[in-house]
Enzyme design. Structure first.
Site, PDB file in Angstrom:
ATOM      1  N   TYR A 127      31.680 -28.668 -27.992  1.00 25.14           N
ATOM      2  CA  TYR A 127      31.159 -29.175 -26.955  1.00 25.14           C
ATOM      3  C   TYR A 127      29.453 -29.808 -27.402  1.00 25.14           C
ATOM      4  O   TYR A 127      29.150 -29.337 -28.335  1.00 25.14           O
ATOM      5  CB  TYR A 127      30.765 -28.561 -25.694  1.00 25.14           C
ATOM      6  CG  TYR A 127      30.304 -27.135 -26.171  1.00 25.14           C
ATOM      7  CD1 TYR A 127      31.084 -26.069 -26.465  1.00 25.14           C
ATOM      8  CD2 TYR A 127      28.841 -26.883 -26.078  1.00 25.14           C
ATOM      9  CE1 TYR A 127      30.451 -24.619 -26.710  1.00 25.14           C
ATOM     10  CE2 TYR A 127      28.261 -25.593 -26.170  1.00 25.14           C
ATOM     11  CZ  TYR A 127      29.063 -24.434 -26.630  1.00 25.14           C
ATOM     12  OH  TYR A 127      28.705 -23.230 -26.758  1.00 25.14           O
ATOM     13  N   HIS A 175      18.193 -16.160 -29.842  1.00 21.55           N
ATOM     14  CA  HIS A 175      19.791 -16.750 -29.800  1.00 21.55           C
ATOM     15  C   HIS A 175      20.403 -16.372 -31.030  1.00 21.55           C
ATOM     16  O   HIS A 175      21.502 -16.042 -30.966  1.00 21.55           O
ATOM     17  CB  HIS A 175      19.231 -18.230 -30.083  1.00 21.55           C
ATOM     18  CG  HIS A 175      20.274 -19.012 -30.354  1.00 21.55           C
ATOM     19  ND1 HIS A 175      21.495 -19.522 -29.534  1.00 21.55           N
ATOM     20  CD2 HIS A 175      21.059 -19.525 -31.466  1.00 21.55           C
ATOM     21  CE1 HIS A 175      22.639 -20.127 -30.022  1.00 21.55           C
ATOM     22  NE2 HIS A 175      22.074 -20.164 -31.220  1.00 21.55           N
TER      23      HIS A 175
HETATM   24  O1  76R Z   1      18.467 -17.514 -38.407  1.00 26.03           O
HETATM   25  C1  76R Z   1      18.702 -17.205 -37.068  1.00 26.03           C
HETATM   26  O2  76R Z   1      18.796 -16.045 -36.768  1.00 26.03           O
HETATM   27  C2  76R Z   1      19.319 -18.042 -36.135  1.00 26.03           C
HETATM   28  C3  76R Z   1      20.357 -18.723 -36.755  1.00 26.03           C
HETATM   29  C4  76R Z   1      20.963 -19.847 -35.752  1.00 26.03           C
HETATM   30  C5  76R Z   1      20.170 -21.116 -35.560  1.00 26.03           C
HETATM   31  C6  76R Z   1      19.220 -21.770 -36.334  1.00 26.03           C
HETATM   32  C7  76R Z   1      22.192 -19.719 -35.004  1.00 26.03           C
HETATM   33  C8  76R Z   1      22.992 -18.574 -35.025  1.00 26.03           C
HETATM   34  N1  76R Z   1      22.327 -20.841 -34.160  1.00 26.03           N
HETATM   35  C9  76R Z   1      21.213 -21.843 -34.591  1.00 26.03           C
HETATM   36  C10 76R Z   1      20.985 -22.933 -34.384  1.00 26.03           C
HETATM   37 MN1  76R Z   1      23.563 -21.308 -32.864  1.00 26.03          MN
HETATM   38  N2  76R Z   1      25.055 -21.401 -31.523  1.00 26.03           N
HETATM   39  C11 76R Z   1      24.623 -22.425 -30.335  1.00 26.03           C
HETATM   40  C12 76R Z   1      25.848 -22.226 -29.187  1.00 26.03           C
HETATM   41  O3  76R Z   1      26.378 -22.196 -25.302  1.00 26.03           O
HETATM   42  C13 76R Z   1      25.099 -22.082 -25.880  1.00 26.03           C
HETATM   43  O4  76R Z   1      24.313 -21.689 -24.988  1.00 26.03           O
HETATM   44  C14 76R Z   1      24.864 -22.512 -27.036  1.00 26.03           C
HETATM   45  C15 76R Z   1      25.844 -22.977 -28.104  1.00 26.03           C
HETATM   46  C16 76R Z   1      26.420 -21.128 -29.770  1.00 26.03           C
HETATM   47  C17 76R Z   1      27.708 -20.500 -28.988  1.00 26.03           C
HETATM   48  C18 76R Z   1      25.922 -20.776 -30.949  1.00 26.03           C
HETATM   49  C19 76R Z   1      26.209 -19.431 -31.729  1.00 26.03           C
HETATM   50  N3  76R Z   1      22.623 -22.886 -32.205  1.00 26.03           N
HETATM   51  C20 76R Z   1      21.837 -23.662 -32.819  1.00 26.03           C
HETATM   52  C21 76R Z   1      21.430 -25.007 -32.414  1.00 26.03           C
HETATM   53  C22 76R Z   1      20.382 -26.044 -32.741  1.00 26.03           C
HETATM   54  C23 76R Z   1      19.371 -25.538 -31.938  1.00 26.03           C
HETATM   55  C24 76R Z   1      17.788 -26.361 -32.448  1.00 26.03           C
HETATM   56  O5  76R Z   1      17.742 -26.233 -33.720  1.00 26.03           O
HETATM   57  O6  76R Z   1      16.948 -26.412 -31.587  1.00 26.03           O
HETATM   58  C25 76R Z   1      22.365 -24.850 -31.156  1.00 26.03           C
HETATM   59  C26 76R Z   1      22.461 -26.185 -30.200  1.00 26.03           C
HETATM   60  C27 76R Z   1      22.939 -23.899 -31.410  1.00 26.03           C
HETATM   61  C28 76R Z   1      23.884 -23.499 -30.258  1.00 26.03           C
HETATM   62  N4  76R Z   1      24.339 -19.221 -33.078  1.00 26.03           N
HETATM   63  C29 76R Z   1      24.103 -18.218 -34.093  1.00 26.03           C
HETATM   64  C30 76R Z   1      25.752 -19.183 -32.769  1.00 26.03           C
HETATM   65  C31 76R Z   1      26.083 -17.876 -33.645  1.00 26.03           C
HETATM   66  C32 76R Z   1      27.378 -17.103 -33.383  1.00 26.03           C
HETATM   67  C33 76R Z   1      24.941 -17.557 -34.257  1.00 26.03           C
HETATM   68  C34 76R Z   1      24.899 -16.436 -35.328  1.00 26.03           C
HETATM   69  C35 76R Z   1      25.861 -16.724 -36.422  1.00 26.03           C
HETATM   70  C36 76R Z   1      25.154 -16.678 -37.764  1.00 26.03           C
HETATM   71  O7  76R Z   1      24.142 -16.206 -37.924  1.00 26.03           O
HETATM   72  O8  76R Z   1      25.595 -17.522 -38.436  1.00 26.03           O
END
Ligand code: 76R
Length: 267
Positions: free
Chosen positions: A163, A190
């Protein structure tokens, strides 16, 4: 008021998500031989092993208003254009109608790093730019960031969710006017929610500001489709999604292995 600071980002592979409706009647009217040849050709295309230069995978969509989802990752936008052209010229194309597509590029948003550097150097100065460049390069060399920018398809996770989403920009709740420290903290929270799903969900975040209608594409892989519902529900309660998240269309699919094609298209 000083302009809020954009986070440094790192980019990797370009991504194209394509949703197609199948012309079942037309396909069904073909001879068994011709259909088999078409499907063998299509299956071969998508079973091409993942490489350092990217990969393509096919999924059967369940609901979502389309039948097939093709996901392509490539090193350049030119190659993505090439994939599109090749598909358009393939024999299968006569039976497909594009319903939706999404162009983006894998992205690691370096919020924490940006906030840290901004505490040590005045943004806009040479010192700031140098520190950002150096630390971003270090981050980019880490295994963790590389695996986000050049994701491997998780073979054991058969289900996909895609999505597009954006961060809200309305009076009172404008993500883009928040100080970098605040955004960094919200993204940290997050990430903590996300990490609770380690091993159960693989997320691929692709940035699409300036490339497509929404700001990011979210591609999730899981072994169990209920994990999509669980993680998206959990995240709705994180401030960054609750207050600032805006969502597009949701697509859910099942990975198509080479042997699944004949079955799916059997008359
Ligand atoms: O370093 C950190 O701890 C954060 C790492 C991280 C980033 C930068 C991270 C971890 N995400 C990042 C960026 Mn994410 N993510 C989503 C969704 O449905 C929703 O409400 C949101 C949809 C999910 C399900 C998800 C899952 N993430 C982002 C961004 C870019 C935003 C920005 O730059 O402003 C979006 C749009 C987004 C959305 N996120 C994780 C996950 C999961 C499972 C993780 C942990 C896994 C991991 O550490 O690799």
């Amino acid at each position: 008021m000083a302009a809020a600071l954009p986070p440094a980002t790192l980019e990797g592979w370009y991504a194209l998500h394509q949703m197609f409706a199948v012309d079942w009647a037309r396909l069904g009217a073909e001879s068994a031989d011709r259909r088999e040849a078409l499907l063998t050709e299509a299956a071969a295309h998508f079973s091409a092993a993942a490489s350092d230069a990217g990969w393509s995978a096919a999924f059967q969509l369940v609901g979502g208003g389309a039948d097939l989802l093709f996901v392509h990752f490539r090193e350049s936008i030119d190659e993505i254009g090439g994939v599109e052209t090749a598909l358009r010229r393939s024999r299968l194309a006569a039976y497909l109608r594009l319903e939706y597509d999404y162009l983006s590029v894998t992205e690691a948003g370096l919020y924490h790093l940006t906030a840290e550097v901004a505490r040590e150097h005045e943004p806009g100065t040479e010192g700031y730019d140098k520190a950002i460049a150096e630390r971003s390069a270090q981050e980019g060399a880490s295994h963790q960031v590389k695996s986000r920018l050049y994701p491997r398809i998780p073979e054991e996770m058969r289900y996909v969710s895609f999505y597009p989403m954006s961060k809200r920009r309305v009076a009172g709740d404008n993500w883009y006017l928040l100080p970098i420290d605040v955004r960094s903290q919200l993204m940290r929270d997050h990430g903590l929610t996300g990490r609770r799903y380690a091993g159960r969900i693989l997320q691929v975040i692709t940035g699409s500001i300036g490339l497509d209608d929404w700001e990011w594409g979210v591609t999730l892989f899981a072994r169990d489709p209920l994990e999509f519902k669980r993680i998206v529900t959990d995240m709705r309660f994180d401030e960054v999604s609750a207050r600032y998240g805006e969502f597009g269309r949701f697509f859910t699919g099942i990975r198509l292995e080479a042997s699944d094609w004949q079955n799916l298209f059997a008359p």
